[in-house]
Scaffold this motif. Structure first.
Motif, short mmCIF file in Angstrom:
data_model
loop_
_atom_site.label_atom_id
_atom_site.label_comp_id
_atom_site.label_asym_id
_atom_site.label_seq_id
_atom_site.Cartn_x
_atom_site.Cartn_y
_atom_site.Cartn_z
N MET A 10 0.90 -1.22 0.00
CA MET A 10 0.05 -0.05 0.12
C MET A 10 1.05 1.40 -0.02
SD MET A 10 -3.15 -0.37 -0.29
CE MET A 10 -4.66 -0.17 0.47
N PHE A 11 1.89 1.08 0.69
CA PHE A 11 2.92 2.54 0.81
C PHE A 11 3.40 2.65 -0.53
CE2 PHE A 11 6.84 4.38 1.27
CZ PHE A 11 6.76 5.36 2.03
N VAL A 12 3.76 1.92 -1.36
CA VAL A 12 4.40 2.30 -2.73
C VAL A 12 3.29 2.73 -3.69
CG1 VAL A 12 5.52 1.42 -4.61
CG2 VAL A 12 6.20 0.75 -2.24
N SER A 13 2.03 2.00 -3.60
CA SER A 13 0.90 2.41 -4.35
C SER A 13 0.50 3.89 -4.15
CB SER A 13 -0.04 1.64 -4.54
OG SER A 13 -0.64 1.27 -3.19
N ASP A 14 0.45 4.10 -2.77
CA ASP A 14 -0.24 5.46 -2.59
C ASP A 14 1.15 6.70 -2.74
OD1 ASP A 14 -2.25 4.29 -1.35
OD2 ASP A 14 -1.45 4.37 0.85
N LEU A 15 2.45 6.33 -2.66
CA LEU A 15 3.37 6.79 -2.84
C LEU A 15 3.38 7.50 -4.50
CD1 LEU A 15 6.20 8.26 -2.05
CD2 LEU A 15 7.10 6.39 -2.87
N LEU A 16 3.27 6.27 -5.45
CA LEU A 16 3.13 6.52 -6.86
C LEU A 16 1.91 7.62 -7.16
CD1 LEU A 16 4.21 3.18 -8.10
CD2 LEU A 16 5.46 5.11 -8.09
N LEU A 17 0.59 7.17 -6.56
CA LEU A 17 -0.41 7.91 -6.93
C LEU A 17 -0.27 9.43 -6.49
CD1 LEU A 17 -3.28 5.29 -5.98
CD2 LEU A 17 -2.83 6.11 -8.17
N ALA A 18 0.02 9.54 -5.22
CA ALA A 18 0.34 10.93 -5.02
C ALA A 18 1.25 11.85 -5.73
CB ALA A 18 0.85 11.00 -3.57
N ALA A 19 2.44 10.82 -6.18
CA ALA A 19 3.56 11.60 -7.09
C ALA A 19 2.85 11.76 -8.52
CB ALA A 19 4.57 10.72 -7.22
N GLY A 20 2.04 10.67 -8.91
CA GLY A 20 1.66 11.10 -10.45
C GLY A 20 0.40 12.38 -10.23
N THR A 21 -0.06 12.34 -9.29
CA THR A 21 -1.26 13.57 -9.16
C THR A 21 -0.44 14.86 -9.01
OG1 THR A 21 -2.81 12.26 -7.92
CG2 THR A 21 -2.96 14.52 -7.41
N ALA A 22 0.81 14.72 -8.12
CA ALA A 22 1.53 15.97 -8.17
C ALA A 22 2.03 16.52 -9.43
CB ALA A 22 2.37 16.04 -6.95
N ILE A 23 2.59 15.45 -10.11
CA ILE A 23 3.08 15.79 -11.35
C ILE A 23 2.21 16.40 -12.28
CG2 ILE A 23 4.44 14.87 -13.59
CD1 ILE A 23 5.82 13.11 -11.39
N LEU A 24 0.93 15.75 -12.55
CA LEU A 24 0.18 16.17 -13.48
C LEU A 24 -0.44 17.70 -13.15
CD1 LEU A 24 -1.82 15.64 -15.69
CD2 LEU A 24 -3.46 14.80 -14.07
N LEU A 25 -0.68 17.84 -11.76
CA LEU A 25 -1.07 19.33 -11.29
C LEU A 25 -0.06 20.22 -11.38
CD1 LEU A 25 -3.52 18.17 -8.37
CD2 LEU A 25 -4.34 19.09 -10.90
N THR A 26 1.20 19.99 -11.14
CA THR A 26 2.22 20.83 -11.43
C THR A 26 2.32 21.29 -12.89
OG1 THR A 26 3.47 19.99 -9.41
CG2 THR A 26 4.79 21.17 -10.74
N VAL A 27 2.43 20.22 -13.50
CA VAL A 27 2.38 20.64 -14.96
C VAL A 27 1.29 21.36 -15.46
CG1 VAL A 27 2.13 19.56 -17.39
CG2 VAL A 27 3.77 18.73 -15.95
N ILE A 28 0.13 21.41 -15.03
CA ILE A 28 -0.92 22.00 -15.47
C ILE A 28 -0.95 23.35 -14.76
CG2 ILE A 28 -3.47 22.47 -15.14
CD1 ILE A 28 -3.80 19.09 -15.37
N PHE A 29 -0.70 23.53 -13.58
CA PHE A 29 -0.97 24.69 -13.03
C PHE A 29 0.29 25.60 -13.02
CE2 PHE A 29 -4.72 22.83 -10.95
CZ PHE A 29 -5.37 24.04 -10.71
N ALA A 30 1.48 24.97 -12.47
CA ALA A 30 2.81 25.75 -12.39
C ALA A 30 3.54 26.06 -13.89
CB ALA A 30 3.73 25.09 -11.68
N ILE A 31 3.44 25.17 -14.79
CA ILE A 31 4.09 25.24 -15.96
C ILE A 31 3.01 25.66 -17.22
CG2 ILE A 31 5.21 24.11 -18.16
CD1 ILE A 31 6.44 22.13 -15.52
N TRP A 32 2.07 25.25 -17.31
CA TRP A 32 0.80 25.57 -18.23
C TRP A 32 0.48 26.93 -17.86
CZ3 TRP A 32 -4.50 24.08 -19.34
CH2 TRP A 32 -4.88 24.33 -20.68
N LEU A 33 -0.03 27.23 -16.72
CA LEU A 33 -0.99 28.22 -16.40
C LEU A 33 0.08 29.42 -15.83
CD1 LEU A 33 -4.21 26.80 -14.88
CD2 LEU A 33 -4.02 27.78 -17.22
N GLY A 34 1.15 28.83 -15.31
CA GLY A 34 2.13 29.93 -14.74
C GLY A 34 1.65 30.32 -13.31
N ARG A 35 0.91 29.50 -12.68
CA ARG A 35 0.48 29.83 -11.03
C ARG A 35 1.06 29.03 -10.09
NH1 ARG A 35 -1.82 34.78 -10.92
NH2 ARG A 35 -3.19 33.91 -9.41
N ARG A 36 2.23 29.49 -9.64
CA ARG A 36 2.83 28.50 -8.53
C ARG A 36 2.53 28.96 -7.20
NH1 ARG A 36 7.00 30.60 -12.31
NH2 ARG A 36 7.46 28.86 -13.82
N GLY A 37 1.70 29.62 -6.91
CA GLY A 37 1.35 30.04 -5.39
C GLY A 37 1.92 31.00 -4.80
#
Length: 127
Positions: free
Chosen positions: A1-28
């Motif tokens: 469970m630990f590894v699958s949770d880690l991978l899901l969280a990392a995949g989510t973070a990568i996807l959202l970072t690409v969308i928000f921080a790189i594509w939209l330019g909104r880094r907080g």
């Protein structure tokens, strides 16, 4: 469970970072992409462990809680990014430097408190 949770969280973070921080330019409030990624990663991991499982499982874990809470955090961080608008009143150099230093200190303190709390939540979820 630990590894699958880690991978899901990392995949989510990568996807959202690409969308928000790189594509939209909104880094907080922090200017670095790595900080945006780290906060979204830890927040989605912590929330993904505590939320009820919904959606289809992938690699042994349910992906929808990770994605939903990661999206909420990314939206909140993008909305908290200050807009730069021209000031009508010109401040003296001392006043503006003092304000920037105070603002940076507050954001840095908030960042470290948030990081420690998210890590404590993640560790507590596995023990």
């Amino acid at each position: 469970m630990f590894v699958s949770d880690l991978l899901l969280a990392a995949g989510t973070a990568i996807l959202l970072t690409v969308i928000f921080a790189i594509w939209l330019g909104r880094r907080g409030p922090w200017a670095k992409i790595s900080v945006f990624f780290l906060v979204v990663f830890l927040a989605s991991w912590a929330a993904g462990k505590y939320m009820d499982p919904i959606g289809p499982p992938i690699v042994g874990s349910y992906w929808l809680p990770f994605m939903l809470f990661g999206l909420v955090i990314a939206l909140l961080m993008a909305a908290s990014m200050p807009f730069t608008t021209p000031s009508v009143r010109r401040n003296t150099r001392d006043e503006s430097e003092e304000g920037v230093e105070t603002q940076q200190a507050v954001f840095n303190a908030f960042f470290w408190i948030l990081l420690i709390l998210l890590l404590a939540l993640i560790i507590a979820a596995y023990f």
